[in-house]
Write a protein that holds these residues in place. Structure first.
Motif, PDB file in Angstrom:
ATOM      1  N   TRP A  93      -3.018   0.280  -5.177  1.00 49.22           N
ATOM      2  CA  TRP A  93      -2.677  -0.960  -4.801  1.00 49.22           C
ATOM      3  C   TRP A  93      -4.248  -1.656  -4.593  1.00 49.22           C
ATOM      4  O   TRP A  93      -4.449  -2.874  -5.035  1.00 49.22           O
ATOM      5  CB  TRP A  93      -2.008  -0.958  -3.285  1.00 49.22           C
ATOM      6  N   ALA A  94      -5.121  -1.089  -3.866  1.00 51.59           N
ATOM      7  CA  ALA A  94      -6.630  -1.969  -3.715  1.00 51.59           C
ATOM      8  C   ALA A  94      -7.240  -2.254  -5.022  1.00 51.59           C
ATOM      9  O   ALA A  94      -7.823  -3.280  -4.861  1.00 51.59           O
ATOM     10  CB  ALA A  94      -7.310  -1.012  -2.876  1.00 51.59           C
TER      11      ALA A  94
ATOM     12  N   ASP B  80      -3.535  -2.185   7.274  1.00 52.49           N
ATOM     13  CA  ASP B  80      -2.224  -2.543   6.937  1.00 52.49           C
ATOM     14  C   ASP B  80      -1.122  -2.742   7.833  1.00 52.49           C
ATOM     15  O   ASP B  80      -1.319  -2.305   9.041  1.00 52.49           O
ATOM     16  CB  ASP B  80      -1.752  -1.303   6.081  1.00 52.49           C
TER      17      ASP B  80
ATOM     18  N   ARG C 175      -2.974   4.502  -3.730  1.00 55.86           N
ATOM     19  CA  ARG C 175      -4.385   3.946  -3.945  1.00 55.86           C
ATOM     20  C   ARG C 175      -4.597   3.126  -4.883  1.00 55.86           C
ATOM     21  O   ARG C 175      -5.258   2.258  -4.755  1.00 55.86           O
ATOM     22  CB  ARG C 175      -5.101   5.302  -4.156  1.00 55.86           C
TER      23      ARG C 175
ATOM     24  N   HIS D 262      -3.213  -6.962   2.573  1.00 52.22           N
ATOM     25  CA  HIS D 262      -2.248  -6.275   2.777  1.00 52.22           C
ATOM     26  C   HIS D 262      -0.963  -7.347   2.523  1.00 52.22           C
ATOM     27  O   HIS D 262      -0.988  -8.445   2.975  1.00 52.22           O
ATOM     28  CB  HIS D 262      -2.033  -5.339   3.867  1.00 52.22           C
TER      29      HIS D 262
ATOM     30  N   ALA E 188      -3.699  -7.396  -5.504  1.00 53.35           N
ATOM     31  CA  ALA E 188      -4.606  -7.238  -4.520  1.00 53.35           C
ATOM     32  C   ALA E 188      -5.841  -8.356  -4.525  1.00 53.35           C
ATOM     33  O   ALA E 188      -6.238  -8.933  -3.648  1.00 53.35           O
ATOM     34  CB  ALA E 188      -4.933  -5.939  -4.234  1.00 53.35           C
TER      35      ALA E 188
ATOM     36  N   HIS F 205       0.954  -1.148   0.144  1.00 52.21           N
ATOM     37  CA  HIS F 205       0.039  -0.026  -0.075  1.00 52.21           C
ATOM     38  C   HIS F 205       0.775   1.288  -0.070  1.00 52.21           C
ATOM     39  O   HIS F 205       0.614   2.316  -0.739  1.00 52.21           O
ATOM     40  CB  HIS F 205      -0.847  -0.165   1.227  1.00 52.21           C
TER      41      HIS F 205
END
Length: 264
Positions: A113-114, A154, A111, A130, A119, A106
């Motif tokens: 990453w999600a 996280d 942002r 995470h 992911a 993360h």
């Protein structure tokens, strides 16, 4: 379950001692994988003994990761490709001048990453949100290390610092694994090694003696003190019935503990 700093330190010592007494190189990383996640706030772990690309690098699982999808070969080609690619860590650690400090997906990807494919894959495979990467210090290519997974919030900065403290242990385990693999490649008869009664650490020191490394160089390579190296060397002298390094290496070659020296 995450353990406190004192408990984590004790667990680290226990893992280190167990690793140094393990003669089978194939068991070293599974030993680490079973203990490492809880020491840095994680729940499951995948370790990579090779380059972080979508095609190369041996991989292994912690028991918690294996509980989700069985053997590493059961993940499937598409998911395996995503995991091998190591987004966003591969690009980060391969960048020129990158510091090989542990870090979270993360914080590296922000942002994005999600919403990334990686992911989504780890969420489906392990119910994790995470990832914390722990690369081995001093490596360039290939990058070897661990990916630790957790659900919910996280990893904290305390988790990252704990992972950083464990990097030397992981580097030592990998060094030990490589040296033991090299030793096994000599195809020493089992009865010879049993009679010599060498410990795994003495084997690694013997291999480095055969490479003509000084005590200081061996200490640096293995992450131990010069005094400890001398103790291992004295143990080799005693067990092999020798009095100096040259005769020790020659004796080890004679009885099959080391491959015979080839001509230049």
């Amino acid at each position: 379950m995450t353990v406190g700093p004192a408990g984590a330190y004790e667990r680290m010592l226990a893992v280190a001692v167990a690793a140094l007494h393990e003669q089978d190189p194939a068991r070293l990383w599974p030993l680490v994988a079973a203990n490492l996640p809880g020491l840095c706030g994680g729940e499951a772990l995948i370790y990579k003994l090779g380059e972080w690309t979508d095609r190369t690098g041996a991989m292994g699982l912690s028991p918690a990761a294996a509980a989700h999808f069985g053997r590493i070969d059961d993940i499937g080609d598409e998911a395996m490709t995503v995991l091998r690619r190591g987004y966003p860590f591969a690009d980060h650690y391969f960048a020129a001048g990158a510091v090989r400090r542990p870090g979270t997906a993360h914080r590296m990807a922000g942002r994005g990453w999600a919403h990334s494919r990686t992911a989504g894959t780890i969420s489906r495979l392990m119910d994790a949100d995470h990832v914390l990467a722990i690369p081995l210090p001093g490596t360039t290519t290939p990058v070897t290390g661990c990916l630790v997974y957790r659900a919910g919030a996280d990893f904290t900065e305390d988790h990252v610092r704990a992972a950083e403290r464990m990097q030397p242990l992981l580097a030592g385990v990998e060094q030990q694994r490589q040296l033991l693999e090299r030793w096994r490649a000599t195809q020493t008869p089992p009865e010879v090694t049993a009679d010599s009664r060498l410990t795994p650490r003495q084997v690694t020191v013997l291999l480095l003696l055969a490479d003509a490394l000084t005590a200081a160089a061996i200490a640096h390579r293995l992450g131990i003190s010069v005094r400890t190296v001398h103790k291992h060397v004295e143990g080799l002298y005693r067990k092999l019935g020798t009095r100096d390094r040259v005769s020790t290496v020659l004796r080890a070659q004679e009885i099959g503990l080391l491959p015979p020296r080839t001509g230049r």
